[in-house]
Design a protein around this motif. Structure first.
Motif, PDB file in Angstrom:
ATOM      1  N   ASP A   7       0.855  -1.179   0.000  1.00  0.00           N
ATOM      2  CA  ASP A   7       0.000   0.000   0.000  1.00  0.00           C
ATOM      3  C   ASP A   7       0.897   1.237   0.000  1.00  0.00           C
ATOM      4  O   ASP A   7       1.729   1.405   0.897  1.00  0.00           O
ATOM      5  CB  ASP A   7      -0.885  -0.032   1.250  1.00  0.00           C
ATOM      6  CG  ASP A   7      -1.695   1.234   1.395  1.00  0.00           C
ATOM      7  OD1 ASP A   7      -2.425   1.591   0.451  1.00  0.00           O
ATOM      8  OD2 ASP A   7      -1.580   1.873   2.459  1.00  0.00           O
ATOM      9  N   ARG A   8       0.757   2.055  -1.007  1.00  0.00           N
ATOM     10  CA  ARG A   8       1.609   3.234  -1.186  1.00  0.00           C
ATOM     11  C   ARG A   8       1.617   4.138   0.054  1.00  0.00           C
ATOM     12  O   ARG A   8       2.659   4.647   0.451  1.00  0.00           O
ATOM     13  CB  ARG A   8       1.121   4.008  -2.410  1.00  0.00           C
ATOM     14  CG  ARG A   8       1.892   5.254  -2.709  1.00  0.00           C
ATOM     15  CD  ARG A   8       1.415   5.870  -3.995  1.00  0.00           C
ATOM     16  NE  ARG A   8       1.724   5.022  -5.135  1.00  0.00           N
ATOM     17  CZ  ARG A   8       2.921   4.965  -5.713  1.00  0.00           C
ATOM     18  NH1 ARG A   8       3.897   5.698  -5.263  1.00  0.00           N
ATOM     19  NH2 ARG A   8       3.123   4.173  -6.737  1.00  0.00           N
ATOM     20  N   TRP A  11       3.750   2.336   2.755  1.00  0.00           N
ATOM     21  CA  TRP A  11       4.995   1.687   2.337  1.00  0.00           C
ATOM     22  C   TRP A  11       6.187   2.498   2.834  1.00  0.00           C
ATOM     23  O   TRP A  11       6.195   3.722   2.733  1.00  0.00           O
ATOM     24  CB  TRP A  11       5.034   1.580   0.818  1.00  0.00           C
ATOM     25  CG  TRP A  11       5.981   0.537   0.339  1.00  0.00           C
ATOM     26  CD1 TRP A  11       7.194   0.751  -0.253  1.00  0.00           C
ATOM     27  CD2 TRP A  11       5.821  -0.880   0.397  1.00  0.00           C
ATOM     28  NE1 TRP A  11       7.793  -0.452  -0.559  1.00  0.00           N
ATOM     29  CE2 TRP A  11       6.964  -1.468  -0.171  1.00  0.00           C
ATOM     30  CE3 TRP A  11       4.822  -1.706   0.889  1.00  0.00           C
ATOM     31  CZ2 TRP A  11       7.123  -2.846  -0.268  1.00  0.00           C
ATOM     32  CZ3 TRP A  11       4.982  -3.071   0.794  1.00  0.00           C
ATOM     33  CH2 TRP A  11       6.125  -3.626   0.219  1.00  0.00           C
ATOM     34  N   ASP A  65       0.831   0.841 -10.139  1.00  0.00           N
ATOM     35  CA  ASP A  65       0.250   0.278  -8.912  1.00  0.00           C
ATOM     36  C   ASP A  65      -0.411  -1.072  -9.187  1.00  0.00           C
ATOM     37  O   ASP A  65      -0.152  -2.047  -8.485  1.00  0.00           O
ATOM     38  CB  ASP A  65      -0.798   1.227  -8.319  1.00  0.00           C
ATOM     39  CG  ASP A  65      -0.188   2.423  -7.606  1.00  0.00           C
ATOM     40  OD1 ASP A  65       0.931   2.305  -7.071  1.00  0.00           O
ATOM     41  OD2 ASP A  65      -0.848   3.481  -7.570  1.00  0.00           O
TER      42      ASP A  65
END
Length: 120
Positions: A7-8, A11, A65
């Motif tokens: 998960d950006r 992260w 993504d």
């Protein structure tokens, strides 16, 4: 090593290290880092501690993504424990030290051009 939610927003800035267990890069290590916009950087290397350094296979590429989730799944990545992550990265890749130098340099340059009373 265990499973990790990719998960950006959560992260780590310096990415995570994992062992690839399937596909073309099986037995190699992955350093996965969130990049700008919707891309992720994949840095891949065989283990220099067990392979001849002058014959190491390595690769790097970027993915969106959506593609990142699929690629990591296909690679069947087993993530290193966060407590071992920094040491493994230094032994396998040693990319983060360059990232840290660049960030410091960028921060110093921004401070040189900041007007008095201006904040970041």
């Amino acid at each position: 090593m265990g499973s990790v939610l990719i998960d950006r927003s959560s992260w780590p800035r310096d990415g995570r290290i994992g062992r690839i267990t399937a596909g073309e890069y099986a037995r190699s290590y992955l350093l996965l880092a969130a990049e700008i916009n919707d891309s992720w950087a994949f840095y891949i290397s065989e283990d220099p501690r067990t392979e001849r350094v002058d014959e190491l296979e390595a690769d790097d590429f970027w993915a969106t993504d959506e593609d990142t989730l699929q690629l990591v799944g296909e690679m069947a990545v087993v993530w290193a424990d966060e407590s071992q992550d920094a040491a493994l990265e230094k032994e396998i890749f040693d990319i983060r030290s360059e990232w840290h130098r660049r960030r410091r340099r960028g921060s110093m340059i921004r401070s040189l051009f900041r007007r008095p009373g201006q904040s970041d």
